[in-house]
Design a protein around this motif. Structure first.
Motif, PDB file in Angstrom:
ATOM      1  N   ASP A 100       0.828  -1.206   0.000  1.00 55.77           N
ATOM      2  CA  ASP A 100       0.000   0.000   0.000  1.00 55.77           C
ATOM      3  C   ASP A 100       0.862   1.256   0.000  1.00 55.77           C
ATOM      4  N   ASN A 273     -18.462   2.798   1.656  1.00 56.46           N
ATOM      5  CA  ASN A 273     -17.144   2.604   2.273  1.00 56.46           C
ATOM      6  C   ASN A 273     -17.234   2.329   3.762  1.00 56.46           C
ATOM      7  N   ALA A 314      -6.416   3.228   5.321  1.00 54.92           N
ATOM      8  CA  ALA A 314      -7.373   2.678   4.344  1.00 54.92           C
ATOM      9  C   ALA A 314      -8.782   3.202   4.597  1.00 54.92           C
ATOM     10  N   ARG A 317     -11.875   2.335   2.365  1.00 56.17           N
ATOM     11  CA  ARG A 317     -11.924   2.657   0.937  1.00 56.17           C
ATOM     12  C   ARG A 317     -11.284   1.594   0.049  1.00 56.17           C
ATOM     13  N   SER A 318     -10.553   0.672   0.635  1.00 58.98           N
ATOM     14  CA  SER A 318      -9.833  -0.327  -0.163  1.00 58.98           C
ATOM     15  C   SER A 318     -10.411  -1.723   0.070  1.00 58.98           C
TER      16      SER A 318
END
Length: 513
Positions: A100, A273, A314, A317-318
């Motif tokens: 990441d 999200n 994160a 959102r991932s």
């Protein structure tokens, strides 16, 4: 030598002389092969990263980028002594953080006017303080969250223990007193040294953990040259009366980002999200339940690093983080059922409290391998586990406000006696811990007033209490060896115990990464 824990003296294998790694640790064929392929994978990640022209230029433009040459060694340090599922959990969790980080750096260098000069991408970037979680960006579909302080300063000191000393020195030369916390000092030093990319449409900072961070944030805002919003979350965040104000501050930050970028906040996208963020929290709660048992699985640096990245960076959102979290839960659950252990002996169950030394994040691995002290939970993981509403806008603002009040570090250094002291002993009881490893960051004044209260409460409950001094990013003020010595003295003089692996009790690693 073989696949069993403690089958070879790690101190002689890994630290013969001050330079590390006389040879790779032998864990039996299956685990050694797995670990070696992962090590090669990290090298390939770095190679692919460097093959991109912008990233190659960035490596030679920014001094702090050289610290990332130590990524393979970083992974080796955080898997020392591990076997079986514990080894795989470390690679799954910490490995994702490494990947990441490369993605974030790639975007930064692409937008950097001195490297990629993608002005359109830069206009889509919102720069966040490294102490701030990214969650509100979950409502901006077309914008990118960036925190360049994380790869430049925070992660750099994880990779190399002297990685940010140059920037700390720069701040002191500038005239800032030397007793200021090294983290904001290093961040300011990088700005003074013109060693941060000038990117972003706007920035959002927070009233973080201490006056040093506030000072650094103010000076950083000047150096950025872009509009900056200061998010003022309530300090006494356990009081119900402040929650409406906390929600209003979140709304003010949203409006600021809308005004500066021209993007409209998308509530449907936020709810999507936050549903993922809630699912990640549920997985984390599963790990804590396993850690309450006699066979804990997500321990020390593995739990800490992964949770920091998932919770702060994160922010739901991932999809990759949720996928990885589910995989981690599956592995941990199976290992628990098989009664797998993460080190040779489980002598003590410890809670890690206070701010860890960024230059010695592998300290929990040493605790397990040398003394059989199992780090069950970490203060920086003890943040909000409340769910965020995915249907009601007003409630979602309140929930986001509560999240930002309970960001990592801020949730314990602010909030008073209840969060700083009472919660610790409640967690000790919940996690069946008999020991606290108390990190004493000598450059931090936030929790210094609790010293006597901690010891008094520990005596009442029969909890072993070990003070471990350090200075966050300045190893000269409390070396890795000094940290280990404080544990060694307690274990020998107070508990009259012998180390599980005597070769790890004392060694010189002053020249290691």
């Amino acid at each position: 030598m073989g696949k069993e824990y403690g089958s070879e003296p790690l101190g002689k294998v890994l630290y013969s002389g001050r330079r590390p790694r006389r040879r790779r640790e032998w864990r039996g064929f299956r685990d050694t092969w797995y670990d070696y392929t992962r090590w090669l994978y990290y090298l390939s990640v770095l190679a692919r990263f460097m093959m991109k022209p912008n990233n190659f230029k960035g490596f030679f433009r920014y001094r702090w980028m050289s610290n990332y040459l130590a990524v393979p060694d970083f992974m080796d340090r955080h898997t020392e002594g591990l076997r079986g599922t514990a080894l795989r959990l470390a690679h799954e969790g910490i490995g994702l953080i490494v990947i990441d980080m490369t993605l974030s750096l790639t975007d930064m260098f692409k937008a950097d006017p001195e490297i990629g000069n993608d002005t359109e991408l830069s206009k889509k970037m919102v720069i966040f303080d490294e102490n701030m979680m990214s969650t509100i960006m979950g409502g901006f579909r077309n914008l990118k969250w960036v925190s360049y302080e994380v790869p430049a300063i925070y992660a750099s000191s994880f990779m190399c223990q002297e990685g940010v000393m140059h920037y700390v020195d720069k701040t002191h030369e500038y005239g800032v007193p030397t007793d200021v916390c090294p983290m904001p000092a290093a961040e300011l030093g990088a700005a003074i040294d013109d060693d941060l990319p000038k990117i972003g449409a706007c920035a959002v900072q927070c009233n973080t953990t201490c006056d040093g961070s506030l000072m650094g944030g103010g000076l950083m805002a000047r150096s950025m040259g872009i509009p900056t919003f200061q998010l003022a979350s309530p300090i006494r965040h356990r009081q119900e009366s402040v929650q409406e104000y906390a929600g209003e501050e979140i709304l003010n930050a949203i409006h600021f980002i809308e005004e500066q970028t021209g993007e409209k906040f998308d509530w449907d996208y936020l709810f999507e999200n936050m549903a993922r963020f809630n699912d990640e929290t549920k997985e984390f709660l599963e790990w804590l339940e396993i850690n309450k048992t006699p066979y804990p699985q997500l321990l020390g640096a593995t739990l800490g690093f992964y949770r920091y990245g998932e919770y702060m960076a994160a922010g739901g959102r991932s999809p990759l983080f949720l996928e990885t979290s589910k995989k981690i839960t599956k592995l941990a659950t199976e290992a628990y059922r098989n009664k797998e252990m993460a080190c040779k002996e489980y002598r003590h169950r410890a809670i890690l409290w206070g701010v860890q030394a960024a230059y010695y994040t592998a300290f929990p691995n040493w605790l397990m391998n040398c003394w059989g002290i199992v780090p069950i939970n970490d203060m920086l993981c003890c943040v909000s586990t409340e769910m965020v509403s995915t249907t009601d806008k007003h409630q979602a603002l309140l929930d986001l406000g509560y999240l930002y009040e309970n960001m990592i570090m801020r949730s314990r250094s602010n909030g008073g006696y209840e969060t700083g002291v009472e919660d610790l002993f409640r967690i000790c009881e919940q996690m069946n811990a008999d020991m606290v490893i108390m990190y004493v960051h000598i450059g931090c004044k936030s929790m210094a007033g609790y010293h006597g209260l901690f010891e008094e409460e520990a005596r009442k409950r029969g909890i072993h209490w070990i003070w471990v001094n350090h200075n966050l990013m300045v190893p000269y003020d409390g070396t890795r060896r000094d940290m280990r010595t404080e544990v060694n003295r307690y274990m020998r003089t107070i508990l009259k115990e012998e180390p599980v692996d005597p070769s790890l009790e004392d060694f010189d690693d002053s020249l290691c990464w």
